[in-house]
Design a protein around this motif. Structure first.
Motif, short mmCIF file in Angstrom:
data_model
loop_
_atom_site.label_atom_id
_atom_site.label_comp_id
_atom_site.label_asym_id
_atom_site.label_seq_id
_atom_site.Cartn_x
_atom_site.Cartn_y
_atom_site.Cartn_z
N UNK A 142 -0.89 -30.34 -14.18
CA UNK A 142 -2.02 -31.22 -13.93
C UNK A 142 -2.07 -31.39 -12.42
N UNK A 143 -3.02 -30.74 -11.78
CA UNK A 143 -3.07 -30.72 -10.31
C UNK A 143 -3.31 -32.10 -9.70
N UNK A 144 -3.79 -33.03 -10.49
CA UNK A 144 -4.05 -34.36 -9.94
C UNK A 144 -2.84 -35.30 -10.04
N UNK A 145 -1.75 -34.83 -10.68
CA UNK A 145 -0.59 -35.72 -10.80
C UNK A 145 0.77 -35.03 -10.75
N UNK A 146 0.88 -33.80 -11.24
CA UNK A 146 2.18 -33.15 -11.35
C UNK A 146 2.70 -32.66 -10.00
N UNK A 147 4.02 -32.64 -9.88
CA UNK A 147 4.63 -31.91 -8.78
C UNK A 147 4.30 -30.44 -8.97
N UNK A 148 4.18 -29.70 -7.91
CA UNK A 148 3.79 -28.30 -8.00
C UNK A 148 4.99 -27.37 -8.10
N UNK A 149 6.13 -27.90 -8.47
CA UNK A 149 7.32 -27.12 -8.78
C UNK A 149 8.14 -27.89 -9.79
N UNK A 150 8.89 -27.15 -10.60
CA UNK A 150 9.82 -27.79 -11.52
C UNK A 150 10.91 -26.77 -11.85
N UNK A 151 12.03 -27.30 -12.34
CA UNK A 151 13.17 -26.44 -12.63
C UNK A 151 13.83 -26.90 -13.91
N UNK A 152 14.35 -25.92 -14.64
CA UNK A 152 15.14 -26.19 -15.84
C UNK A 152 16.40 -25.35 -15.78
N UNK A 153 17.48 -25.89 -16.31
CA UNK A 153 18.75 -25.18 -16.40
C UNK A 153 19.17 -25.21 -17.86
N UNK A 154 19.38 -24.02 -18.42
CA UNK A 154 19.86 -23.90 -19.79
C UNK A 154 21.27 -23.33 -19.74
N UNK A 155 22.23 -24.11 -20.22
CA UNK A 155 23.62 -23.64 -20.23
C UNK A 155 23.78 -22.70 -21.42
N UNK A 156 24.17 -21.46 -21.13
CA UNK A 156 24.27 -20.45 -22.18
C UNK A 156 25.71 -20.05 -22.50
N UNK A 157 26.67 -20.48 -21.70
CA UNK A 157 28.07 -20.16 -21.93
C UNK A 157 28.96 -21.14 -21.21
N UNK A 158 30.25 -20.89 -21.26
CA UNK A 158 31.21 -21.79 -20.62
C UNK A 158 30.85 -22.05 -19.15
N UNK A 159 30.48 -20.99 -18.45
CA UNK A 159 30.10 -21.12 -17.04
C UNK A 159 28.94 -20.18 -16.72
N UNK A 160 27.99 -20.07 -17.65
CA UNK A 160 26.79 -19.26 -17.42
C UNK A 160 25.56 -20.09 -17.72
N UNK A 161 24.53 -19.87 -16.91
CA UNK A 161 23.33 -20.67 -17.00
C UNK A 161 22.10 -19.80 -16.76
N UNK A 162 21.02 -20.12 -17.43
CA UNK A 162 19.72 -19.55 -17.12
C UNK A 162 18.94 -20.62 -16.36
N UNK A 163 18.44 -20.27 -15.20
CA UNK A 163 17.64 -21.20 -14.40
C UNK A 163 16.20 -20.72 -14.45
N UNK A 164 15.30 -21.61 -14.81
CA UNK A 164 13.88 -21.32 -14.85
C UNK A 164 13.24 -22.20 -13.80
N UNK A 165 12.59 -21.55 -12.83
CA UNK A 165 12.02 -22.27 -11.69
C UNK A 165 10.56 -21.89 -11.56
N UNK A 166 9.74 -22.90 -11.55
CA UNK A 166 8.30 -22.71 -11.42
C UNK A 166 7.85 -23.40 -10.17
#
Length: 142
Positions: free
Chosen positions: A118-142
Motif C-alpha cells: 500500500x504505497x500510502x502507508x507501507x514501508x517500501x521494503x520488508x524482510x522475512x526469515x524462515x528457519x529451515x534447519x539447525x543453522x540454516x535460514x531462507x531470507x526473503x527480502x522485498x
C-alpha cells in the motif's frame, strides 16, 4: 501513515515515480517493479542484529521512509517521513520434512508477493526469515 508521523519532506514525484504510480493505479497486481530476493544463510544468525541493520538502512535512505499520496489530489506527492522502522517476520519451520519446508518457503514467497504494498502507508521494503534447519535460514527480502 500514522497520524503522529513527523515529516521530513514533501515533494512532487519524479517522472519515473509518476510512471510507476500510474502502473500501480492501473493494475494493483502489476509487479514489474516488485523485486523479491531470496537467499540461504548458513551458520548462526543474530536476528536482532539483522533487524537493527535493516532499520539502519531505512534510516539512511529517504525513499525507504516515503509514502505516496495520490487519492483526491490534483497531483500525487511523495512524503518522506523522518523516522520509520520495521520488524523482520520470523518463522521456524525446521521441524518439517524437507519437501514440506520447500513447499512452505515457496508458499510464503507467493503469498508475500501477492500482498504487494500500500504505497500510502507501507514501508517500501520488508524482510522475512524462515528457519529451515539447525543453522540454516531462507531470507526473503522485498
Amino acid at each position: 501513515m500514522g497520524e503522529h508521523a513527523e515529516i521530513k519532506l514533501i515533494q512532487r514525484l519524479s517522472p519515473l515515480q509518476e510512471g510507476m504510480l500510474f502502473q500501480h493505479m492501473l493494475d494493483h497486481n502489476y509487479n514489474a517493479y516488485f523485486e523479491q530476493m531470496r537467499f540461504k544463510l548458513e551458520g548462526p544468525l543474530n536476528l536482532e542484529a539483522l533487524q537493527k541493520s535493516l532499520n539502519l538502512l531505512i534510516d539512511r535512505y529517504d525513499i525507504l521512509r516515503s509514502v505516496f499520496m495520490y487519492e483526491d489530489l490534483d497531483e500525487p506527492i511523495q512524503i518522506v517521513l523522518k523516522q520509520r522502522s520495521t520488524t523482520i517476520h520470523y518463522e521456524d519451520i525446521s521441524s518439517l520434512p524437507d519437501a514440506e519446508k520447500r513447499n512452505q518457503v515457496e508458499a510464503f514467497c507467493q503469498q508475500d508477493k501477492a500482498k504487494g504494498f500500500d504505497l500510502s502507508s507501507d514501508l517500501l521494503t520488508r524482510m522475512a526469515v524462515l528457519k529451515t534447519g539447525e543453522a540454516t535460514y531462507q531470507v526473503i527480502w522485498i
